[in-house]
Design an enzyme around this catalytic site. Structure first.
Site, mmCIF file in Angstrom:
data_model
loop_
_atom_site.group_PDB
_atom_site.id
_atom_site.type_symbol
_atom_site.label_atom_id
_atom_site.label_comp_id
_atom_site.label_asym_id
_atom_site.label_seq_id
_atom_site.Cartn_x
_atom_site.Cartn_y
_atom_site.Cartn_z
ATOM 1 C CB CYS A 48 -9.284 4.521 0.189
ATOM 2 S SG CYS A 48 -7.755 5.141 1.114
ATOM 3 C CB CYS A 89 -3.308 0.301 -2.560
ATOM 4 S SG CYS A 89 -3.056 2.312 -2.938
ATOM 5 C CG HIS A 140 -5.100 5.023 4.485
ATOM 6 N ND1 HIS A 140 -4.602 4.363 3.225
ATOM 7 C CD2 HIS A 140 -3.967 5.620 5.404
ATOM 8 C CE1 HIS A 140 -3.085 4.639 3.457
ATOM 9 N NE2 HIS A 140 -2.910 5.312 4.641
ATOM 10 C CG ASP A 165 -1.785 1.117 1.391
ATOM 11 O OD1 ASP A 165 -2.369 1.695 0.281
ATOM 12 O OD2 ASP A 165 -1.967 1.860 2.259
ATOM 13 C CB SER A 166 0.103 4.792 -0.665
ATOM 14 O OG SER A 166 -1.097 4.910 0.213
ATOM 15 C CD GLU A 205 -0.659 6.883 6.522
ATOM 16 O OE1 GLU A 205 0.436 6.945 6.946
ATOM 17 O OE2 GLU A 205 -0.642 5.728 5.634
HETATM 18 N N1 DGL Z 1 -4.694 3.243 0.928
HETATM 19 C C1 DGL Z 1 -4.614 3.779 -0.254
HETATM 20 C C2 DGL Z 1 -5.985 3.431 -1.138
HETATM 21 O O1 DGL Z 1 -6.369 2.710 -0.798
HETATM 22 C C3 DGL Z 1 -4.149 4.943 -0.184
HETATM 23 C C4 DGL Z 1 -4.490 6.284 -0.297
HETATM 24 C C5 DGL Z 1 -3.507 7.208 -0.640
HETATM 25 O O2 DGL Z 1 -2.276 7.019 -0.714
HETATM 26 O O3 DGL Z 1 -4.051 8.393 -1.183
HETATM 27 O O4 DGL Z 1 -6.292 4.265 -2.140
#
Ligand code: DGL
Length: 266
Positions: A185, A70, A187, A7-8, A151
């Site tokens: 997402c 992600c 997150h 993931d990011s 985050e």
């Molecule tokens: N967890 C990511 C997603 O599902 C990240 C969000 C991001 O890096 O902007 O899109």
């Protein structure tokens, strides 16, 4: 078998946690690109370049399959990854879309998708939902500020800032009254109580969890062999910060080593 997850940043830990429960004896390698988060505000071209580097790194760790935990990468770069690397991949879009479509088809047929700007811009969730049932009514809303809130641990339904931001994004959909909401997402499940307080919805679908279920089925169909049940975590930023924030994210201390990798070299 060794399964890579990336993931990011920390969001993919929602997928990791679900996969760890489903496959207790497999070895998992997680990569969080914390040095370059967020991905969701970047162009498709940059997201694709980052995604290729992330998978090249995981391959250097001898993974046999990859969970793209992600929403942004799954919706913008999954096809590229599948074409580039001879590996089984599971992204979050299709599993979450299928689950939400099943729920909404039994009710009034309305789904609200929450994602990053890049995810919403790709239209990937709508496409995947309509592939299951073209009659479903889908609305999508970009909620980019949810990523830094998650985050940084601003996730309590009592947090005024989090609730105010959620109101801006979600109050316009009160009248739409979705049957199911996709937290598209990875997150966003951290903010599920904040989201439910602002826009109560019968079912919230966690994209990371649905993808983990699909990955577990795929792995079981490929081989019954597990491993030692070992977890290994990598971050492109500070391992100590990753360990600390991951513990908040998971609600428990991180079990496993955390190492730093220079992702730009892949
Ligand atoms: N967890 C990511 C997603 O599902 C990240 C969000 C991001 O890096 O902007 O899109």
């Amino acid at each position: 078998m060794r399964i890579g997850i990336f993931d990011s940043g920390l969001g993919g830990l929602t997928g990791y946690r679900a996969l760890r429960e489903l496959l207790p004896t497999h070895d998992l390698v997680y990569f969080g690109d914390n040095a370059r988060v967020p991905y969701g505000t970047k162009s498709g071209e940059v997201i694709c370049r980052f995604a290729l580097q992330d998978v090249r790194f995981l391959l250097s760790q001898q993974v046999d399959a990859v969970l793209v935990a992600c929403g942004t990468v799954s919706s913008n770069a999954l096809t590229l990854l599948e074409r580039t690397f001879p590996l089984p991949f599971v992204g979050v879009v299709e599993p979450a879309a299928r689950r939400a479509a099943e729920i909404a088809s039994q009710k009034s047929g309305k789904i609200l998708v929450l994602g990053t700007a890049a995810t919403v811009g790709s239209g990937a969730y709508e496409k995947a939902i309509h592939a299951v049932d073209p009659a479903l009514e889908v609305r999508s809303v970009a909620c980019p500020m949810f990523v830094p809130l998650a985050e940084n641990g601003f996730t309590s339904p009592d947090d005024i800032a989090a609730v105010e931001i959620a109101k801006r994004y979600l109050q316009p959909y009160e009248e739409f009254a979705p049957d199911a909401m996709i937290l598209g997402c990875t997150h966003f499940p951290l903010l599920s109580e904040v989201i439910a307080k602002v826009l109560p919805t019968p079912v919230q679908v966690s994209a990371g969890e649905e993808a983990a279920k699909t990955m577990a089925e795929k792995i079981r169909s490929l081989s019954k062999e597990g491993g030692t049940g070992k977890d290994l975590f990598f971050t492109s930023d500070d391992p100590a910060a990753f360990r600390l924030n991951a513990a908040t994210f998971l609600g428990r201390p991180l079990d496993g080593e955390v190492l730093r990798t220079d992702i730009e070299t892949y």
